[in-house]
Design a protein around this motif. Sequence first.
Motif, PDB file in Angstrom:
ATOM      1  N   UNK A  54       2.093  -8.721   7.207  1.00  0.00           N
ATOM      2  CA  UNK A  54       3.172  -9.967   6.498  1.00  0.00           C
ATOM      3  C   UNK A  54       2.576 -10.137   4.929  1.00  0.00           C
ATOM      4  N   UNK A  55       1.226 -10.249   4.914  1.00  0.00           N
ATOM      5  CA  UNK A  55       0.315 -10.631   3.603  1.00  0.00           C
ATOM      6  C   UNK A  55      -0.403  -9.433   3.407  1.00  0.00           C
ATOM      7  N   UNK A  56      -0.444  -8.577   2.265  1.00  0.00           N
ATOM      8  CA  UNK A  56      -1.178  -7.433   1.994  1.00  0.00           C
ATOM      9  C   UNK A  56      -2.283  -7.824   1.501  1.00  0.00           C
ATOM     10  N   UNK A  57      -3.524  -7.005   1.616  1.00  0.00           N
ATOM     11  CA  UNK A  57      -4.993  -7.060   0.892  1.00  0.00           C
ATOM     12  C   UNK A  57      -4.720  -6.544  -0.431  1.00  0.00           C
ATOM     13  N   UNK A  58      -5.559  -6.415  -1.342  1.00  0.00           N
ATOM     14  CA  UNK A  58      -5.329  -5.843  -2.560  1.00  0.00           C
ATOM     15  C   UNK A  58      -5.363  -4.423  -2.583  1.00  0.00           C
ATOM     16  N   UNK A  59      -6.293  -3.777  -1.453  1.00  0.00           N
ATOM     17  CA  UNK A  59      -6.128  -2.451  -1.503  1.00  0.00           C
ATOM     18  C   UNK A  59      -4.825  -2.062  -1.016  1.00  0.00           C
ATOM     19  N   UNK A  60      -4.139  -2.724   0.094  1.00  0.00           N
ATOM     20  CA  UNK A  60      -2.863  -2.212   0.558  1.00  0.00           C
ATOM     21  C   UNK A  60      -1.914  -2.560  -0.744  1.00  0.00           C
ATOM     22  N   UNK A  61      -1.891  -3.670  -1.456  1.00  0.00           N
ATOM     23  CA  UNK A  61      -0.877  -3.851  -2.461  1.00  0.00           C
ATOM     24  C   UNK A  61      -0.972  -2.549  -3.423  1.00  0.00           C
ATOM     25  N   UNK A  62      -2.406  -2.227  -3.638  1.00  0.00           N
ATOM     26  CA  UNK A  62      -2.437  -1.186  -4.785  1.00  0.00           C
ATOM     27  C   UNK A  62      -1.964   0.301  -4.072  1.00  0.00           C
ATOM     28  N   UNK A  63      -2.209   0.373  -2.798  1.00  0.00           N
ATOM     29  CA  UNK A  63      -1.583   1.638  -2.301  1.00  0.00           C
ATOM     30  C   UNK A  63      -0.165   1.724  -2.227  1.00  0.00           C
ATOM     31  N   UNK A  64       0.551   0.627  -2.110  1.00  0.00           N
ATOM     32  CA  UNK A  64       1.909   0.334  -2.451  1.00  0.00           C
ATOM     33  C   UNK A  64       2.376   0.837  -3.667  1.00  0.00           C
ATOM     34  N   UNK A  65       1.409   0.153  -4.757  1.00  0.00           N
ATOM     35  CA  UNK A  65       2.077   0.698  -6.045  1.00  0.00           C
ATOM     36  C   UNK A  65       1.647   2.219  -6.285  1.00  0.00           C
TER      37      UNK A  65
END
Length: 80
Positions: A54-65
């Motif tokens: 539900x809430x992403x880590x920085x690494x997960x967010x950057x992977x999404x980007x």
Amino acid sequence: MGKRIPMDQAMEAVRITPNDSIYAKPNKYGYKINVNHPKIQPLFERYKKHIGEKILSDRQRLNFECLIFQMIERKKTQHE
């Protein structure tokens, strides 16, 4: 509580303009994609559901980007 006013009026009162770009404004986290953009938000929600967070880590967010940038590049090459 105060009186409710329409969102447009509130945004005008504080001089906030909606960001029509999928790109985020410069921020201290280094994120480049605006996940609240109407075209990006459904993809972001689907990504979060896919990875089970539900809430992403920085690494997960950057992977999404990175995935979004890959989609943009793929779309560019299709139109050329």
